[in-house]
Scaffold this active site. Structure first.
Site, PDB file in Angstrom:
ATOM      1  N   GLY A   1      37.058  42.170  53.162  1.00 21.33           N
ATOM      2  CA  GLY A   1      35.706  42.296  52.629  1.00 21.33           C
ATOM      3  C   GLY A   1      35.008  43.539  53.151  1.00 21.33           C
ATOM      4  O   GLY A   1      35.642  44.547  53.495  1.00 21.33           O
ATOM      5  N   SER A   2      33.688  43.469  53.265  1.00 18.78           N
ATOM      6  CA  SER A   2      32.897  44.664  53.581  1.00 18.78           C
ATOM      7  C   SER A   2      33.127  45.209  54.986  1.00 18.78           C
ATOM      8  O   SER A   2      32.716  46.332  55.277  1.00 18.78           O
ATOM      9  CB  SER A   2      31.411  44.364  53.383  1.00 18.78           C
ATOM     10  N   THR A   3      33.779  44.442  55.866  1.00 17.64           N
ATOM     11  CA  THR A   3      34.101  45.011  57.178  1.00 17.64           C
ATOM     12  C   THR A   3      35.013  46.226  57.034  1.00 17.64           C
ATOM     13  O   THR A   3      35.032  47.102  57.904  1.00 17.64           O
ATOM     14  CB  THR A   3      34.786  43.964  58.078  1.00 17.64           C
ATOM     15  N   MET A   4      35.770  46.284  55.935  1.00 19.01           N
ATOM     16  CA  MET A   4      36.671  47.418  55.708  1.00 19.01           C
ATOM     17  C   MET A   4      35.892  48.712  55.476  1.00 19.01           C
ATOM     18  O   MET A   4      36.410  49.809  55.724  1.00 19.01           O
ATOM     19  CB  MET A   4      37.570  47.111  54.501  1.00 19.01           C
ATOM     20  N   LYS A   5      34.658  48.598  55.039  1.00 16.98           N
ATOM     21  CA  LYS A   5      33.856  49.791  54.749  1.00 16.98           C
ATOM     22  C   LYS A   5      33.584  50.620  56.008  1.00 16.98           C
ATOM     23  O   LYS A   5      33.386  51.837  55.935  1.00 16.98           O
ATOM     24  CB  LYS A   5      32.541  49.379  54.090  1.00 16.98           C
TER      25      LYS A   5
END
Length: 430
Positions: free
Chosen positions: A314-318
């Protein structure tokens, strides 16, 4: 000559004819063995010399123990006992030393107060095996504690004895159980050893395992050790190495409490929580649900979901996409872009609120976790090929190498450029 004398004479001749060759054979065989010292091609003196070495004693050692980062015990060794009833010694019943048949009823009555067996079942086991030299009592008669042993000894029953065996004990019970795992008893040619079957106990089994020693010595005909002999062989035993984990027992205990609350309230199929030191990567606490007590091992799942399952980040990859763009000098926090949607080929990606926030600077796109902002960074500023290089530089294509069995690798498909783009903001890749 009367018939009686004739019969005696015939018996005498039969005896001479039959037994004289047999007697001569044994005399000749004895002389042959005395002279050649050989039987079936084997030197009997050498064999006898070898038999002098048959006095062998095993020197015991202990499995290494497991501690947390502060030295608090997590997996330790304690003695356990196996109950044995000696019914015969050298094939004979010995009053006062073996359990006699007329003592079976009293023994069954007393033992039933300690063992999880009924008096009737105990008596039946004794009576059905009365002709054996000794018997055991199955699972109920194993893994007895010191207290149970002392309680049985107080009965002063003839022929009732114990065999001491190693036992692994986990004092914290349900405590990082999928991490610690468990070790169980394995019969290695009559010698009981502890072998890791799950978690750290399994993955570090070679480190934790003990090496038993050996003491071999010469003996006389009575079986007594020849003290003066210089032919003794002694291999010293070696305890297994202790293992100290990065787990903090205080934080781990708190995490277990919170996981119990979560599991009871939401009833998930499974749950995982990991607490890590972000500066070192050390695992401070790790808990899975469902879990188990390694002492009783009522296990419904043998998986450690923290290492055996995959999930889309999810957005932690950003965070990593942003780090790559900053490192390459292509991130401008003040660059304006139109939020809301981004078209790649024939596919349109939207921000989580669909309409976006209008025209905003990139830094606000980071604050809002905008899919559009990170699509622009990955595709137009960084480039998908260069993003893929960073994905591998961050080692997302590799296992972590944690000291736990069953770790799976990441799952990704970069044959499709669209998958690379979607990965940049946390989906498509697990």
């Amino acid at each position: 000559m009367n018939s009686l004398k004739q019969s005696k004479k015939r018996v005498a001749w039969v005896a001479i004819v039959c037994f004289t060759p047999l007697f001569l054979f044994f005399v000749g065989w004895f002389l042959y063995l005395s002279v050649t010292h050989t039987y079936k091609g084997e030197n009997m003196l050498a064999f006898a010399e070898e038999q002098r070495w048959k006095a062998v004693s095993t020197l015991e050692a202990e499995r290494g123990e497991v501690y947390d980062r502060f030295g608090q015990p997590i997996a330790i060794n304690i003695p356990s006992y196996r109950l044995v009833a000696v019914l015969k010694l050298g094939g004979e019943r010995v009053k006062g030393k073996t359990l006699m048949p007329d003592e079976f009823a009293e023994a069954a009555k007393q033992l039933s107060t300690v063992l999880p067996m009924t008096e009737a079942d105990l008596l039946k086991r004794l009576e059905q095996n009365a002709d054996l030299g000794q018997i055991e009592f199955g699972v109920p008669g194993r893994d007895l504690t010191v207290e149970q042993k002392e309680e049985i000894e107080a009965f002063d029953l003839n022929g009732i004895t114990f065999v001491e065996e190693p036992k692994r004990y986990y004092p914290n019970k349900v405590f990082a159980s999928s991490v610690i795992g468990y070790a169980q008893k394995i019969d290695q040619n009559g010698r009981i050893e502890l072998v890791g079957e799950l978690g750290i106990e399994k993955s570090l089994n070679d480190i934790l395992s003990e090496s038993y020693g050996l003491y071999r010595f010469e003996k006389d005909l009575a079986g007594r050790e020849l003290i003066s002999s210089d032919e003794q062989l002694k291999i010293e035993p070696e305890d297994g190495a202790d293992v100290q984990l990065t787990i903090d027992h205080r934080i781990q205990q708190l995490l277990e409490t919170k996981m119990n609350e979560l599991y009871e309230e939401y009833e998930p199929k499974h749950a995982t929580a990991i607490i890590m030191d972000p500066k070192t990567g050390e695992i401070i606490a790790l808990s899975d649900r469902p879990s188990f007590d390694p002492n009783t091992r009522e296990i419904s799942s043998y998986s450690n979901f923290s290492v055996s399952s995959r999930f889309e980040p999810g957005s932690t990859m950003k965070i990593f996409t942003l780090a790559a763009a900053i490192n390459e000098g292509v991130y401008n926090p003040n660059e304006l872009y139109e939020s809301g949607s981004y078209k790649y080929g024939k596919t349109v990606f939207n921000d989580y609120n669909i309409t976006g926030w209008g025209t905003i600077p990139m830094v606000e796109g980071v604050w809002h976790s905008s899919n559009v902002a990170f699509s622009i960074l990955a595709n137009e500023r960084l480039g998908l090929s260069r993003y893929e290089d960073y994905f591998k530089a961050f080692k997302f294509d590799q296992r972590t190498g944690i000291d736990l069995p069953g770790e799976v690798n990441s799952q990704f498909d970069f044959e499709s450029p669209m998958n690379v783009l979607i990965t940049a903001w946390g989906q498509s890749t697990a």
